[in-house]
Design an enzyme around this catalytic site. Sequence first.
Site, PDB file in Angstrom:
ATOM      1  N   ASP A 146       0.708  -1.228   0.094  1.00 24.44           N
ATOM      2  CA  ASP A 146      -0.114  -0.055  -0.009  1.00 24.44           C
ATOM      3  C   ASP A 146       0.805   1.360   0.180  1.00 24.44           C
ATOM      4  O   ASP A 146       2.249   1.101   0.329  1.00 24.44           O
ATOM      5  CB  ASP A 146      -1.018   0.104   1.243  1.00 24.44           C
ATOM      6  CG  ASP A 146      -0.173  -0.035   2.466  1.00 24.44           C
ATOM      7  OD1 ASP A 146       0.723  -0.785   2.516  1.00 24.44           O
ATOM      8  OD2 ASP A 146      -0.268   0.959   3.503  1.00 24.44           O
ATOM      9  N   GLU A 148       0.291  -1.015   5.835  1.00 26.42           N
ATOM     10  CA  GLU A 148       1.272  -0.540   6.591  1.00 26.42           C
ATOM     11  C   GLU A 148       1.229   0.841   6.853  1.00 26.42           C
ATOM     12  O   GLU A 148       1.540   1.513   7.923  1.00 26.42           O
ATOM     13  CB  GLU A 148       2.623  -0.827   5.855  1.00 26.42           C
ATOM     14  CG  GLU A 148       3.903  -0.503   6.624  1.00 26.42           C
ATOM     15  CD  GLU A 148       4.398   0.698   6.601  1.00 26.42           C
ATOM     16  OE1 GLU A 148       5.565   1.197   7.235  1.00 26.42           O
ATOM     17  OE2 GLU A 148       4.053   1.515   5.866  1.00 26.42           O
TER      18      GLU A 148
END
Length: 244
Positions: free
Chosen positions: A80, A142
């Site tokens: 991400d 994350e």
Amino acid sequence: MINKERLIQSFLELVRIDSETKHERQIADYLIKKFTELGLEVVEDDSMTKTGHGAGNLIATLKPSVQTDAEPFLFTSHMDTVAPGVGIKPIVGEDGWIRSDGTTILGSDDKAGVAALLEVIQVLREQNLPHGKIQFVITVGEEMGMMGSRALDASLLDAKFGFAFDSNGDVGTICVASPSRALITIEIYGKSAHAGVNPEDGISAIQVAGKTIARMKLGGLTKRLQRISASSKVGERRILSPIM
């Protein structure tokens, strides 16, 4: 041994895939296909049922190329990115640096890590380099506080240790420790008072919050981690990199 041009092209392809945190489905599907084509066994865990993100974490396993007693280990990075990360247009400058067109982030955090790991697999294959079992763990969320790794199904891991491809600094630098962060939820209640009659009896919740934040020790390493760095052996380089 590294194919620089292939690595760059892999990175450029990755950053063009929209994958803002919470919306990782497209990049996850791409990586499942990519790892599978490279001959790895890929499992997507059920973490999305806990995190609400668009995909689960990916655990791709590369089987040993030789019979060995070497312990399995893992490499990890996250898929991400932060926002704005939709419609990224990477540009390779005349100086060799890769940048976005200025309307979005570039997404090198952490697609540079993902691209490097894909190149590692291809080099191992092409050079017939002997290796034991290696797992590649690509996490979601994350950028929202390690949501994916916190919800990772650890039963899918054979590795006892690993290396995270997610830091900055000079090439070759290895971070062996870093501070984390604490999340605190505080509710502050003020005290109402009539502005024209008894304003001195009132308590401003915003003012209390402001003074509370001002007294917090933020933006630096703790004394404990500073002592760890100071006590390192001569010649041993220890990098303490804050997690943002």
